[in-house]
Design a protein around this motif. Structure first.
Motif, PDB file in Angstrom:
ATOM      1  N   ASN A  47      39.281 -10.514  26.083  1.00  0.00           N
ATOM      2  CA  ASN A  47      39.462 -11.975  26.200  1.00  0.00           C
ATOM      3  C   ASN A  47      39.585 -12.648  24.824  1.00  0.00           C
ATOM      4  O   ASN A  47      38.704 -13.412  24.410  1.00  0.00           O
ATOM      5  CB  ASN A  47      38.284 -12.585  26.970  1.00  0.00           C
ATOM      6  N   TYR A 106      31.993 -17.045  23.681  1.00  0.00           N
ATOM      7  CA  TYR A 106      32.894 -16.092  24.333  1.00  0.00           C
ATOM      8  C   TYR A 106      34.197 -16.715  24.795  1.00  0.00           C
ATOM      9  O   TYR A 106      34.351 -17.924  24.834  1.00  0.00           O
ATOM     10  CB  TYR A 106      32.185 -15.323  25.445  1.00  0.00           C
ATOM     11  N   ASP A 107      35.143 -15.854  25.114  1.00  0.00           N
ATOM     12  CA  ASP A 107      36.474 -16.233  25.599  1.00  0.00           C
ATOM     13  C   ASP A 107      37.170 -17.249  24.681  1.00  0.00           C
ATOM     14  O   ASP A 107      37.610 -18.317  25.135  1.00  0.00           O
ATOM     15  CB  ASP A 107      36.393 -16.775  27.037  1.00  0.00           C
ATOM     16  N   TYR A 242      40.446 -10.567  38.982  1.00  0.00           N
ATOM     17  CA  TYR A 242      41.130 -11.557  38.141  1.00  0.00           C
ATOM     18  C   TYR A 242      42.582 -11.150  37.906  1.00  0.00           C
ATOM     19  O   TYR A 242      42.844 -10.077  37.344  1.00  0.00           O
ATOM     20  CB  TYR A 242      40.442 -11.653  36.777  1.00  0.00           C
ATOM     21  N   VAL A 278      33.415  -4.695  33.550  1.00  0.00           N
ATOM     22  CA  VAL A 278      33.629  -5.441  34.798  1.00  0.00           C
ATOM     23  C   VAL A 278      35.003  -5.018  35.338  1.00  0.00           C
ATOM     24  O   VAL A 278      36.024  -5.365  34.754  1.00  0.00           O
ATOM     25  CB  VAL A 278      33.594  -6.965  34.576  1.00  0.00           C
ATOM     26  N   VAL A 281      39.835  -6.810  36.092  1.00  0.00           N
ATOM     27  CA  VAL A 281      40.009  -8.090  35.400  1.00  0.00           C
ATOM     28  C   VAL A 281      41.232  -8.050  34.477  1.00  0.00           C
ATOM     29  O   VAL A 281      41.327  -7.192  33.605  1.00  0.00           O
ATOM     30  CB  VAL A 281      38.765  -8.457  34.549  1.00  0.00           C
ATOM     31  N   PHE A 283      42.692 -11.043  32.145  1.00  0.00           N
ATOM     32  CA  PHE A 283      42.226 -12.374  31.754  1.00  0.00           C
ATOM     33  C   PHE A 283      43.039 -12.844  30.539  1.00  0.00           C
ATOM     34  O   PHE A 283      42.723 -12.516  29.397  1.00  0.00           O
ATOM     35  CB  PHE A 283      40.737 -12.259  31.425  1.00  0.00           C
ATOM     36  N   ASP A 304      36.913  -6.599  31.028  1.00  0.00           N
ATOM     37  CA  ASP A 304      35.855  -6.997  30.083  1.00  0.00           C
ATOM     38  C   ASP A 304      35.522  -5.866  29.104  1.00  0.00           C
ATOM     39  O   ASP A 304      34.370  -5.711  28.667  1.00  0.00           O
ATOM     40  CB  ASP A 304      34.576  -7.437  30.836  1.00  0.00           C
TER      41      ASP A 304
END
Ligand code: BMA
Length: 337
Positions: A47, A106-107, A242, A278, A281, A283, A304
């Protein structure tokens, strides 16, 4: 169709493989571009957001430290694919030059507006909220006022002012793994005071985005409107999935959605997307794009655990979004009640 912006002739690029004819977005064959344990004391990077800088590339990376606390790390690259990530996390100071480090970060997204680079991330402000900092040289990072009260995530700045104001997308949320969420936008004359909040779009009717959605990459200015890659989340008996979605927002009034693709553009199917800290995902957090050729490189976090790279071409992705566009009244209204 045209991207309104600068040429980027060194954009990372790979042609679409023959066997993916119908797909609007295709992955880089050497994904993931950042593997686990990329630097000392950082277990995973994902991310993350990148930008062209001085003929090369710079990025802000979500690094999960070995104590599990996420922070933002700076990275540099000659080609946008191979990255040198700093061992030390980004050091933030306040307007007077004093330390002003968030508890976690984060992100991150990275967006340049009027020669200033802004980093926007999810911070701890008595709960998850949006953190903001600016830099002009990638050496001094000045933390600014948090734009919104908690809880909020997935903030993305537009790359230029619209009608004289900065515009930020965000996704109000709860304090945990939020089971809801729509994309809103807010305006500011000065990056301090935010208001004129508008609803942009809600979770979708289609399964892949039926739980919540959130901003992804900074919108790309095109002659069709703002091209927005975002994430859509669905639920399974084993947790969230996601995927990456696409929509086009009105150029002068971006709370109005002009086209919204009912199909995902990319969904977890490779090992590095399906398997990780995770699972399932994809993202998106950034794009690089070349106004001359319409090439677009999408950077996304995978499971992740990794950073993935995917490609598309402006004409192709915009045509696909328009062809498969389904809009609700909430999408097309101005978004104020
Ligand atoms: C969201 C965020 C993202 C993460 C995603 C999947 O709530 O925390 O950072 O990639 O969940 O775990």
């Amino acid at each position: 169709m045209k991207i309104i912006g600068e040429a980027l002739n060194n954009i990372p690029w790979q042609e679409k493989p023959e066997d993916l004819k119908g797909a609007p977005v295709w992955r880089y064959s050497e994904n993931p571009i950042i593997d686990r344990n990329p630097v000392e004391n950082v277990a995973r990077i994902f991310n993350s957001a990148v930008m062209p800088y001085e003929g090369k590339f710079v990025g802000v990376f979500r690094g999960e430290q070995v104590n599990g606390v996420p922070y933002i790390y700076l990275g540099h690259s000659e080609d946008g694919i191979h990255w040198n990530i700093d061992k030390e996390k980004i050091h933030f100071v306040d307007e007077s030059g004093n330390d002003f480090m968030p508890k976690y970060a984060y992100d991150p997204r990275l967006v340049k507006v009027d020669d200033i680079y802004y980093i926007i991330w999810c911070t701890d402000f008595y709960g998850a909220a949006i953190g903001l900092a600016r830099t002009t040289d990638f050496k001094t990072f000045i933390r600014m006022e948090n734009p919104f009260i908690p809880f909020n995530r997935n903030a993305v700045l537009f790359p230029r002012k619209i009608n004289g104001n900065f515009v930020m997308l965000s996704r109000p949320s709860d304090s945990g793994h939020t089971p809801f969420g729509d994309i809103f936008l807010s305006e500011s004359p000065d990056m301090t005071y935010w208001g004129k909040h508008r609803h942009v779009m809600g979770k979708g009717k289609e399964w892949w985005e039926c739980v919540k959605i959130g901003g992804g990459a900074a919108p790309i200015e095109t002659d069709e409107g703002w091209l927005m890659f975002y994430h859509g989340v669905s639920g399974t008996c084993n947790g969230f999935v996601y995927s990456i979605g696409g929509a086009i927002l009105d150029i002068n009034n971006p709370s109005i959605v002009k086209y919204r693709c009912e199909n995902f553009l990319l969904t977890p199917e490779k090992w590095y997307e399906e398997r990780g800290f995770v699972p399932n995902v994809c993202f998106p957090c950034a794009t690089l794009h070349d106004a001359v050729t319409g090439k677009i490189a999408i950077y996304y976090g995978a499971a992740d655990s990794y950073v993935g790279l995917a490609f598309t071409q402006l004409d192709e992705v915009v045509s696909y979004i328009k062809e498969h566009s389904v809009l609700t009244q909430e999408d097309t209204e101005i978004g104020i009640r």
